[in-house]
Motif scaffolding. Structure first.
Motif, PDB file in Angstrom:
ATOM      1  N   ALA A  18       0.820  -1.214   0.000  1.00 26.76           N
ATOM      2  CA  ALA A  18       0.000   0.000   0.000  1.00 26.76           C
ATOM      3  C   ALA A  18       0.852   1.262   0.000  1.00 26.76           C
ATOM      4  CB  ALA A  18      -0.939  -0.010   1.203  1.00 26.76           C
ATOM      5  N   ALA A  19       2.029   1.206   0.620  1.00 24.27           N
ATOM      6  CA  ALA A  19       2.901   2.383   0.686  1.00 24.27           C
ATOM      7  C   ALA A  19       3.357   2.837  -0.690  1.00 24.27           C
ATOM      8  CB  ALA A  19       4.109   2.071   1.567  1.00 24.27           C
ATOM      9  N   ARG A  20       3.372   1.930  -1.654  1.00 30.60           N
ATOM     10  CA  ARG A  20       3.819   2.285  -3.005  1.00 30.60           C
ATOM     11  C   ARG A  20       2.867   3.250  -3.709  1.00 30.60           C
ATOM     12  NH1 ARG A  20       5.189  -3.869  -5.170  1.00 30.60           N
ATOM     13  NH2 ARG A  20       6.700  -4.408  -3.553  1.00 30.60           N
ATOM     14  N   ARG A  21       1.639   3.364  -3.229  1.00 33.76           N
ATOM     15  CA  ARG A  21       0.643   4.191  -3.909  1.00 33.76           C
ATOM     16  C   ARG A  21       0.597   5.620  -3.383  1.00 33.76           C
ATOM     17  NH1 ARG A  21       1.321  -0.208  -6.143  1.00 33.76           N
ATOM     18  NH2 ARG A  21      -0.385  -1.687  -6.500  1.00 33.76           N
ATOM     19  N   ALA A  22       1.476   5.978  -2.490  1.00 32.43           N
ATOM     20  CA  ALA A  22       1.443   7.315  -1.884  1.00 32.43           C
ATOM     21  C   ALA A  22       1.403   8.452  -2.899  1.00 32.43           C
ATOM     22  CB  ALA A  22       2.631   7.477  -0.936  1.00 32.43           C
ATOM     23  N   PRO A  23       2.066   8.335  -4.059  1.00 33.78           N
ATOM     24  CA  PRO A  23       1.999   9.449  -5.016  1.00 33.78           C
ATOM     25  C   PRO A  23       0.605   9.729  -5.569  1.00 33.78           C
ATOM     26  CG  PRO A  23       3.891   8.031  -5.483  1.00 33.78           C
ATOM     27  CD  PRO A  23       3.052   7.314  -4.462  1.00 33.78           C
ATOM     28  N   LEU A  24      -0.289   8.745  -5.568  1.00 35.90           N
ATOM     29  CA  LEU A  24      -1.613   8.960  -6.153  1.00 35.90           C
ATOM     30  C   LEU A  24      -2.454   9.943  -5.344  1.00 35.90           C
ATOM     31  CD1 LEU A  24      -2.383   5.351  -7.409  1.00 35.90           C
ATOM     32  CD2 LEU A  24      -2.228   7.401  -8.820  1.00 35.90           C
ATOM     33  N   VAL A  65      -9.261   7.663  -5.168  1.00 25.26           N
ATOM     34  CA  VAL A  65      -9.895   6.384  -5.490  1.00 25.26           C
ATOM     35  C   VAL A  65      -8.956   5.655  -6.446  1.00 25.26           C
ATOM     36  CG1 VAL A  65     -11.353   7.509  -7.261  1.00 25.26           C
ATOM     37  CG2 VAL A  65     -11.912   5.206  -6.438  1.00 25.26           C
ATOM     38  N   TYR A  66      -8.459   4.513  -5.999  1.00 22.99           N
ATOM     39  CA  TYR A  66      -7.411   3.827  -6.761  1.00 22.99           C
ATOM     40  C   TYR A  66      -7.257   2.413  -6.216  1.00 22.99           C
ATOM     41  CZ  TYR A  66      -4.761   5.184  -2.601  1.00 22.99           C
ATOM     42  OH  TYR A  66      -4.350   5.363  -1.299  1.00 22.99           O
ATOM     43  N   ARG A  67      -6.433   1.616  -6.877  1.00 22.80           N
ATOM     44  CA  ARG A  67      -6.121   0.275  -6.391  1.00 22.80           C
ATOM     45  C   ARG A  67      -4.848   0.355  -5.550  1.00 22.80           C
ATOM     46  NH1 ARG A  67      -7.696  -5.346  -8.837  1.00 22.80           N
ATOM     47  NH2 ARG A  67      -9.572  -4.423  -7.929  1.00 22.80           N
ATOM     48  N   ALA A  68      -5.006   0.095  -4.265  1.00 21.39           N
ATOM     49  CA  ALA A  68      -3.869   0.185  -3.353  1.00 21.39           C
ATOM     50  C   ALA A  68      -2.968  -1.034  -3.438  1.00 21.39           C
ATOM     51  CB  ALA A  68      -4.374   0.362  -1.917  1.00 21.39           C
ATOM     52  N   ILE A  69      -3.563  -2.198  -3.712  1.00 18.52           N
ATOM     53  CA  ILE A  69      -2.803  -3.444  -3.839  1.00 18.52           C
ATOM     54  C   ILE A  69      -3.443  -4.254  -4.955  1.00 18.52           C
ATOM     55  CG2 ILE A  69      -2.050  -5.562  -2.686  1.00 18.52           C
ATOM     56  CD1 ILE A  69      -2.446  -4.095   0.001  1.00 18.52           C
ATOM     57  N   HIS A  70      -2.651  -4.699  -5.915  1.00 24.33           N
ATOM     58  CA  HIS A  70      -3.191  -5.453  -7.041  1.00 24.33           C
ATOM     59  C   HIS A  70      -2.870  -6.937  -6.886  1.00 24.33           C
ATOM     60  CE1 HIS A  70      -4.947  -6.184 -10.842  1.00 24.33           C
ATOM     61  NE2 HIS A  70      -3.829  -6.466 -11.466  1.00 24.33           N
ATOM     62  N   THR A  71      -3.629  -7.755  -7.586  1.00 29.38           N
ATOM     63  CA  THR A  71      -3.453  -9.211  -7.473  1.00 29.38           C
ATOM     64  C   THR A  71      -2.074  -9.679  -7.924  1.00 29.38           C
ATOM     65  OG1 THR A  71      -4.516  -9.419  -9.643  1.00 29.38           O
ATOM     66  CG2 THR A  71      -5.898  -9.749  -7.694  1.00 29.38           C
ATOM     67  N   PRO A 118      -3.496   0.078 -18.052  1.00 25.96           N
ATOM     68  CA  PRO A 118      -3.964   0.560 -16.745  1.00 25.96           C
ATOM     69  C   PRO A 118      -2.904   1.428 -16.080  1.00 25.96           C
ATOM     70  CG  PRO A 118      -4.363  -1.795 -16.985  1.00 25.96           C
ATOM     71  CD  PRO A 118      -3.475  -1.384 -18.132  1.00 25.96           C
ATOM     72  N   GLY A 119      -3.273   2.106 -15.020  1.00 26.57           N
ATOM     73  CA  GLY A 119      -2.356   3.011 -14.344  1.00 26.57           C
ATOM     74  C   GLY A 119      -1.291   2.298 -13.542  1.00 26.57           C
ATOM     75  N   GLU A 120      -0.475   3.089 -12.854  1.00 24.83           N
ATOM     76  CA  GLU A 120       0.650   2.547 -12.094  1.00 24.83           C
ATOM     77  C   GLU A 120       0.213   1.714 -10.904  1.00 24.83           C
ATOM     78  OE1 GLU A 120       0.346   6.994 -10.856  1.00 24.83           O
ATOM     79  OE2 GLU A 120      -0.244   5.708 -12.540  1.00 24.83           O
ATOM     80  N   ASP A 121      -1.065   1.817 -10.531  1.00 25.13           N
ATOM     81  CA  ASP A 121      -1.575   1.001  -9.430  1.00 25.13           C
ATOM     82  C   ASP A 121      -1.986  -0.401  -9.882  1.00 25.13           C
ATOM     83  OD1 ASP A 121      -3.389   2.604 -10.819  1.00 25.13           O
ATOM     84  OD2 ASP A 121      -4.877   2.618  -9.234  1.00 25.13           O
ATOM     85  N   TYR A 122      -1.716  -0.728 -11.146  1.00 30.49           N
ATOM     86  CA  TYR A 122      -1.975  -2.069 -11.681  1.00 30.49           C
ATOM     87  C   TYR A 122      -0.694  -2.638 -12.294  1.00 30.49           C
ATOM     88  CZ  TYR A 122      -7.005  -1.508 -11.052  1.00 30.49           C
ATOM     89  OH  TYR A 122      -8.255  -1.346 -10.507  1.00 30.49           O
ATOM     90  N   PRO A 123       0.336  -2.848 -11.494  1.00 31.01           N
ATOM     91  CA  PRO A 123       1.614  -3.308 -12.053  1.00 31.01           C
ATOM     92  C   PRO A 123       1.477  -4.686 -12.711  1.00 31.01           C
ATOM     93  CG  PRO A 123       1.611  -3.525  -9.660  1.00 31.01           C
ATOM     94  CD  PRO A 123       0.375  -2.745 -10.020  1.00 31.01           C
ATOM     95  N   ARG A 124       2.067  -4.799 -13.885  1.00 26.68           N
ATOM     96  CA  ARG A 124       2.136  -6.050 -14.655  1.00 26.68           C
ATOM     97  C   ARG A 124       0.751  -6.583 -15.028  1.00 26.68           C
ATOM     98  NH1 ARG A 124       5.048  -6.623 -10.276  1.00 26.68           N
ATOM     99  NH2 ARG A 124       3.822  -8.359  -9.416  1.00 26.68           N
ATOM    100  N   ALA A 125      -0.247  -5.745 -15.011  1.00 21.98           N
ATOM    101  CA  ALA A 125      -1.599  -6.186 -15.341  1.00 21.98           C
ATOM    102  C   ALA A 125      -1.759  -6.334 -16.848  1.00 21.98           C
ATOM    103  CB  ALA A 125      -2.624  -5.188 -14.811  1.00 21.98           C
ATOM    104  N   THR A 126      -2.426  -7.381 -17.279  1.00 25.03           N
ATOM    105  CA  THR A 126      -2.665  -7.627 -18.705  1.00 25.03           C
ATOM    106  C   THR A 126      -4.145  -7.838 -19.014  1.00 25.03           C
ATOM    107  OG1 THR A 126      -2.301 -10.007 -18.419  1.00 25.03           O
ATOM    108  CG2 THR A 126      -0.379  -8.665 -18.993  1.00 25.03           C
ATOM    109  N   HIS A 127      -4.998  -7.716 -18.003  1.00 26.75           N
ATOM    110  CA  HIS A 127      -6.413  -8.034 -18.206  1.00 26.75           C
ATOM    111  C   HIS A 127      -7.133  -7.013 -19.069  1.00 26.75           C
ATOM    112  CE1 HIS A 127      -6.379  -5.128 -14.922  1.00 26.75           C
ATOM    113  NE2 HIS A 127      -7.652  -4.888 -15.172  1.00 26.75           N
ATOM    114  N   LEU A 128      -6.749  -5.733 -18.991  1.00 30.38           N
ATOM    115  CA  LEU A 128      -7.473  -4.668 -19.667  1.00 30.38           C
ATOM    116  C   LEU A 128      -6.768  -4.279 -20.960  1.00 30.38           C
ATOM    117  CD1 LEU A 128      -9.814  -2.585 -19.582  1.00 30.38           C
ATOM    118  CD2 LEU A 128      -8.213  -1.014 -18.455  1.00 30.38           C
TER     119      LEU A 128
END
Length: 316
Positions: free
Chosen positions: A12-18, A25-31, A298-308
């Motif tokens: 969750a600490a990684r999202r501080a810039p958002l 409103v953002y994804r604090a931790i992604h799968t 997706p944004g930086e709150d979705y690291p390595r995401a490929t679903h969208l």
């Protein structure tokens, strides 16, 4: 908390810039950061814990508390998302998405910000809270490129339509099969002080409206497609992997020459190449020439995401 689960605090600490940049409103931790077990969405001081693996109630509560402490939340709601969730009857939704938090204080409604724009979020409302945060870069694109006439299909709470209006579009039509979410979208418009007549919120089947608009000779400079991956409706079962080409053809029929189609697909089972082929098939079916000019992630709150997948198509 089960020590086998990833600790939410450093994630969750990684999202501080958002939030520092005006997005609350953002994804604090992604799968991708939890081995596919859970994800955490944040809306103001409310959290939404998305579970993709079964946990007992004690483990759920402990994980929710750990997430709350990691992200500074007043309360946490849970969304249980087994693979078959999209096929379950509505009677199961109370179990999948309880209306009350499983940890901390209730937040039935939260007004949260995306790049300074307020949105009404309902953390305990069904499986979706009111805004798909992975599409934030796509909404920013719409606001930056909004043309005169925009058609926003599968509008949900009209976030794309609002983005177009804030970007200076003169006419924005939002289409959805749910009156409830269109009314929610009108509330989002009001939060930004954007006036729009009721006729800009079109209730009904998207395919029916696309046919009607084509027959009327209406043409739009930008058509936004953001359908579900799977749905049941009056026309039968919709499956994006099979039916997206037909949707693209219908969209192309109401896109002006020189206009664009913003095509989105949230479906992990369809890769970018297959999605591009489906879009090209649809354009050919409509007899339109088009070029894939941009792809968004997706944004930086979705690291390595490929679903969208998000494609911008320019039509001749």
């Amino acid at each position: 908390m089960d020590t086998a689960l990833p600790d939410p605090a450093p994630l969750a600490a990684r999202r501080a810039p958002l939030p520092a940049a005006g997005t609350t409103v953002y994804r604090a931790i992604h799968t991708t950061e939890t081995g596919g077990v859970y994800a955490l969405d944040v809306a103001g001081d409310a959290g939404i814990l998305n579970l993709y693996a079964p946990l007992d109630r004690a483990a759920e509560h402990a994980l929710a508390g750990a997430c709350a402490h990691a992200a500074g939340l007043a309360g946490v709601y849970v969304k249980r998302r087994p693979p078959e969730a999209r096929h379950l009857a509505n009677v199961a939704r109370a179990e999948l998405s309880p209306p009350d938090p499983i940890w901390g204080d209730a937040r039935p409604e939260v007004t949260a910000l995306e790049a300074g724009v307020p949105f009404l979020i309902r953390p305990g409302a069904d499986l979706s809270m009111g805004l798909f945060t992975d599409a934030r870069p796509a909404r920013a694109w719409v606001r930056a490129h909004a043309p005169a006439r925009v058609l926003n299909t599968f509008a949900y709470t009209c976030a794309f339509g609002l983005s177009a209006a804030l970007g200076g579009a003169g006419t924005v039509k939002n289409v959805d099969l749910s009156r409830k979410v269109l009314a929610w979208g009108q509330q989002n418009y009001a939060l930004s002080g954007v006036g729009a007549p009721d006729t800009d919120f079109l209730y009904g089947d998207v395919f029916g409206w696309l046919t009607r608009l084509q027959r009327r000779g209406d043409a739009f400079d930008l058509v936004i497609l953001d359908p579900p991956g799977f749905a049941r409706g009056e026309r039968g079962v919709w499956r994006a992997e099979r039916d997206y080409g037909g949707l693209m053809a219908s969209a192309a029929a109401v896109t002006a020459r020189g206009g664009r189609v913003l095509a989105l697909l949230n479906h992990a089972g369809v890769d970018a190449a297959a999605f591009e082929r489906a879009c090209r098939t649809g354009l050919a079916q409509a007899g339109r020439a088009g070029r894939l000019t941009e792809q968004l992630a997706p944004g930086e709150d979705y690291p390595r995401a490929t679903h969208l997948k998000v494609h911008v198509w320019s039509l001749d």
